[in-house]
Design a protein around this motif. Structure first.
Motif, PDB file in Angstrom:
ATOM      1  N   GLY A  29       0.809  -1.207   0.000  1.00 28.82           N
ATOM      2  CA  GLY A  29       0.000   0.000   0.000  1.00 28.82           C
ATOM      3  C   GLY A  29       0.843   1.259   0.000  1.00 28.82           C
ATOM      4  N   PRO A  30       0.240   2.409  -0.314  1.00 27.18           N
ATOM      5  CA  PRO A  30       0.999   3.653  -0.421  1.00 27.18           C
ATOM      6  C   PRO A  30       1.537   4.201   0.889  1.00 27.18           C
ATOM      7  CG  PRO A  30      -1.353   4.071  -0.710  1.00 27.18           C
ATOM      8  CD  PRO A  30      -1.168   2.580  -0.723  1.00 27.18           C
ATOM      9  N   ASN A  31       0.789   4.081   1.988  1.00 27.83           N
ATOM     10  CA  ASN A  31       1.233   4.740   3.224  1.00 27.83           C
ATOM     11  C   ASN A  31       2.504   4.150   3.815  1.00 27.83           C
ATOM     12  OD1 ASN A  31      -1.970   5.393   3.234  1.00 27.83           O
ATOM     13  ND2 ASN A  31      -0.774   7.042   4.155  1.00 27.83           N
ATOM     14  N   PRO A  32       2.668   2.830   3.892  1.00 29.56           N
ATOM     15  CA  PRO A  32       3.965   2.321   4.336  1.00 29.56           C
ATOM     16  C   PRO A  32       5.102   2.725   3.402  1.00 29.56           C
ATOM     17  CG  PRO A  32       2.283   0.631   4.546  1.00 29.56           C
ATOM     18  CD  PRO A  32       1.663   1.745   3.766  1.00 29.56           C
ATOM     19  N   SER A  33       4.804   2.852   2.099  1.00 27.86           N
ATOM     20  CA  SER A  33       5.818   3.309   1.146  1.00 27.86           C
ATOM     21  C   SER A  33       6.254   4.727   1.483  1.00 27.86           C
ATOM     22  CB  SER A  33       5.249   3.268  -0.280  1.00 27.86           C
ATOM     23  OG  SER A  33       4.741   1.991  -0.604  1.00 27.86           O
ATOM     24  N   ILE A  34       5.286   5.584   1.761  1.00 27.68           N
ATOM     25  CA  ILE A  34       5.571   6.969   2.145  1.00 27.68           C
ATOM     26  C   ILE A  34       6.396   7.010   3.427  1.00 27.68           C
ATOM     27  CG2 ILE A  34       4.502   9.086   3.021  1.00 27.68           C
ATOM     28  CD1 ILE A  34       2.151   8.478   1.074  1.00 27.68           C
ATOM     29  N   ASN A  35       5.981   6.243   4.423  1.00 29.95           N
ATOM     30  CA  ASN A  35       6.678   6.241   5.712  1.00 29.95           C
ATOM     31  C   ASN A  35       8.145   5.856   5.555  1.00 29.95           C
ATOM     32  OD1 ASN A  35       4.423   7.022   7.113  1.00 29.95           O
ATOM     33  ND2 ASN A  35       3.899   4.975   7.829  1.00 29.95           N
ATOM     34  N   SER A  36       8.377   4.790   4.790  1.00 29.82           N
ATOM     35  CA  SER A  36       9.749   4.330   4.604  1.00 29.82           C
ATOM     36  C   SER A  36      10.594   5.394   3.919  1.00 29.82           C
ATOM     37  CB  SER A  36       9.761   3.044   3.774  1.00 29.82           C
ATOM     38  OG  SER A  36      11.084   2.614   3.537  1.00 29.82           O
ATOM     39  N   TYR A  37      10.047   6.007   2.902  1.00 26.92           N
ATOM     40  CA  TYR A  37      10.785   7.017   2.139  1.00 26.92           C
ATOM     41  C   TYR A  37      11.127   8.215   3.012  1.00 26.92           C
ATOM     42  CZ  TYR A  37      12.128   9.955  -1.805  1.00 26.92           C
ATOM     43  OH  TYR A  37      12.828  10.759  -2.675  1.00 26.92           O
ATOM     44  N   ILE A  38      10.161   8.689   3.784  1.00 31.03           N
ATOM     45  CA  ILE A  38      10.401   9.860   4.637  1.00 31.03           C
ATOM     46  C   ILE A  38      11.377   9.531   5.759  1.00 31.03           C
ATOM     47  CG2 ILE A  38       9.304  11.383   6.335  1.00 31.03           C
ATOM     48  CD1 ILE A  38       6.886  11.528   4.483  1.00 31.03           C
ATOM     49  N   GLN A  39      11.198   8.399   6.410  1.00 34.66           N
ATOM     50  CA  GLN A  39      12.059   8.041   7.533  1.00 34.66           C
ATOM     51  C   GLN A  39      13.505   7.818   7.108  1.00 34.66           C
ATOM     52  OE1 GLN A  39      10.196   4.726   9.489  1.00 34.66           O
ATOM     53  NE2 GLN A  39       8.443   5.945  10.175  1.00 34.66           N
ATOM     54  N   SER A  40      13.701   7.419   5.859  1.00 36.37           N
ATOM     55  CA  SER A  40      15.063   7.174   5.365  1.00 36.37           C
ATOM     56  C   SER A  40      15.635   8.386   4.636  1.00 36.37           C
ATOM     57  CB  SER A  40      15.069   5.977   4.416  1.00 36.37           C
ATOM     58  OG  SER A  40      14.399   6.303   3.207  1.00 36.37           O
ATOM     59  N   ALA A  41      14.918   9.512   4.683  1.00 34.21           N
ATOM     60  CA  ALA A  41      15.330  10.715   3.958  1.00 34.21           C
ATOM     61  C   ALA A  41      15.500  10.436   2.470  1.00 34.21           C
ATOM     62  CB  ALA A  41      16.610  11.294   4.546  1.00 34.21           C
ATOM     63  N   GLY A  42      14.632   9.597   1.931  1.00 34.21           N
ATOM     64  CA  GLY A  42      14.623   9.325   0.506  1.00 34.21           C
ATOM     65  C   GLY A  42      15.584   8.259   0.037  1.00 34.21           C
ATOM     66  N   ARG A  43      16.201   7.531   0.943  1.00 33.86           N
ATOM     67  CA  ARG A  43      17.234   6.568   0.563  1.00 33.86           C
ATOM     68  C   ARG A  43      16.726   5.139   0.371  1.00 33.86           C
ATOM     69  NH1 ARG A  43      19.725  10.141   4.117  1.00 33.86           N
ATOM     70  NH2 ARG A  43      21.655  11.045   3.334  1.00 33.86           N
ATOM     71  N   SER A  44      15.568   4.801   0.919  1.00 32.97           N
ATOM     72  CA  SER A  44      15.224   3.386   1.062  1.00 32.97           C
ATOM     73  C   SER A  44      14.561   2.749  -0.145  1.00 32.97           C
ATOM     74  CB  SER A  44      14.323   3.200   2.286  1.00 32.97           C
ATOM     75  OG  SER A  44      13.109   3.936   2.111  1.00 32.97           O
ATOM     76  N   VAL A  45      13.546   3.399  -0.714  1.00 28.88           N
ATOM     77  CA  VAL A  45      12.665   2.727  -1.669  1.00 28.88           C
ATOM     78  C   VAL A  45      12.259   3.655  -2.811  1.00 28.88           C
ATOM     79  CG1 VAL A  45      11.699   1.089   0.013  1.00 28.88           C
ATOM     80  CG2 VAL A  45      10.652   3.371  -0.263  1.00 28.88           C
ATOM     81  N   ARG A  46      11.735   3.041  -3.880  1.00 34.26           N
ATOM     82  CA  ARG A  46      11.124   3.780  -4.976  1.00 34.26           C
ATOM     83  C   ARG A  46       9.861   3.029  -5.423  1.00 34.26           C
ATOM     84  NH1 ARG A  46      14.582   6.508  -3.360  1.00 34.26           N
ATOM     85  NH2 ARG A  46      16.159   7.752  -4.453  1.00 34.26           N
ATOM     86  N   ILE A  47       8.816   3.788  -5.704  1.00 34.28           N
ATOM     87  CA  ILE A  47       7.650   3.213  -6.354  1.00 34.28           C
ATOM     88  C   ILE A  47       7.928   3.198  -7.849  1.00 34.28           C
ATOM     89  CG2 ILE A  47       5.208   3.548  -6.919  1.00 34.28           C
ATOM     90  CD1 ILE A  47       4.857   4.803  -4.143  1.00 34.28           C
TER      91      ILE A  47
END
Length: 356
Positions: A99-117
């Motif tokens: 889902g989108p919200n865990p994707s958002i959380n991961s991206y923000i918490q990692s300062a953009g380093r963790s994941v990409r949709i």
């Protein structure tokens, strides 16, 4: 050859320790070149046994992923997004339908380093269902509602919706309406026993509570979004894996696009294929009535609905499950648009939130 296994807590803990160094070296917000790199020997994909994850289900069941991807395809079964993100961030899996919200959380918490949709999968297919006697929002005061997991997409949707109607909630189950994150199968059992008053869920669990437990729909989430379009499932990739193995990610994106096309072109047999995979994963399939109702409420599309993400960020903040931060750069749709162009299909937009 594809394998499927449930991800265990012990395995996750071990892999999180092994993955710390890799996470620290993951790609930054600066777009990585999607040339070079090497094909991966294996790609490990996370997914849920939900109708909203049908592109993953038929991609595995019908051999679409094995056809499109030269690497070995392994699949891990999860219940909700936050646990999947832990595995993805730890390097235990490389990609996930989520889902989108865990994707958002991961991206923000990692300062953009963790994941990409890198693509979309499913739009729609979530709702708040309640027991008899609850007919309006005001009736929810003092009631207990379930969601799949704290911070998952439906959990955020429920908390945001309640806040918009003046209800206070907190992440420990207090407030005007008690929210209890619960495994979906357990939610059905608890609802039947009268121990909870309702739940905000994805399909097929909405339809299971309606068809099997007498629940009614109080809020169809589609009614809360322009044209009813909101993302339920996207294809999320570990940013480091994307940078190292863009060829393999492109093949996965092709598999996603082909699975979506298969679902849309084989409506008469899609339910059977979905059910066979659900049986293999859980030991039990869905009734015809549940499958039919579930499929009526979802749309399968490779468009991740990036235009909704600024609003989804606000929902997470309002729900109290998310840190403040930017999602600029969360999307990398370059590979998807290459695939769509090659197939003669219309490309999709990142709406200013990444590469396209």
């Amino acid at each position: 050859m594809m394998k499927t296994a449930k991800f265990t807590t012990l395995a996750l803990a071990a892999m999180m320790l092994a993955g710390c160094a890799a996470s620290a070296d993951a790609a930054t917000r600066t777009p990585a070149a999607l040339t070079g790199g090497t094909p991966a020997s294996e790609i490990r994909i996370g997914y849920f046994a939900n109708v909203t994850h049908a592109p993953a289900l038929v991609g595995l069941q019908e051999g679409i992923f094995d056809k499109d991807i030269t690497a070995k395809v392994s699949a891990e079964l999860f219940n909700a997004g936050p646990a999947t993100i832990e595995a993805l961030s730890a390097g235990a899996i490389d990609a996930a339908f989520i889902g989108p919200n865990p994707s958002i959380n991961s991206y923000i918490q990692s300062a953009g380093r963790s994941v990409r949709i890198v693509a979309g999968a499913t739009t729609g297919g979530a709702a708040l269902v309640v027991k008899s006697g609850i007919t309006k929002p005001e009736d929810l005061k003092g009631k207990t509602l379930a969601t799949p997991q704290l911070g998952n997409t439906q959990d955020v949707a429920l908390r945001n919706w309640l806040a918009g109607r003046g209800f206070k909630t907190d992440t420990t189950g207090g407030g005007d309406v008690k929210i209890t994150p619960t495994d979906n199968a357990q939610t059905l059992a608890l609802f039947r026993q009268g121990k909870i008053d309702g739940a905000w869920l994805p399909e097929p669990w909405v339809s299971r509570l309606v068809e099997e437990a007498g629940a009614t729909v109080l809020v169809d989430e589609a009614d809360l979004w322009k044209n009813g379009a909101f993302p339920t499932t996207v294809l999320l990739v570990n940013a480091e894996f994307l940078a190292k193995h863009p060829q393999t990610v492109k093949q996965l994106v092709q598999g996603d696009v082909d699975a979506i096309a298969w679902l849309n072109e084989n409506k008469s047999t899609a339910a059977n294929a979905i059910n066979e995979k659900l049986k293999a994963d859980s030991g039990k399939g869905l009734s015809d009535a549940v499958l039919r109702r579930s499929l009526e409420h979802v749309t399968f599309s490779a468009d991740p609905q990036a235009q909704t993400y600024t609003q989804l960020v606000q929902h997470g903040l309002r729900a109290g499950t998310q840190k403040r931060g930017s999602v600029d750069g969360l999307f990398d749709l370059r590979l998807l648009n290459e695939v769509l162009k090659a197939d003669g299909d219309k490309t999709v937009s990142a709406h200013g939130l990444g590469e396209q």
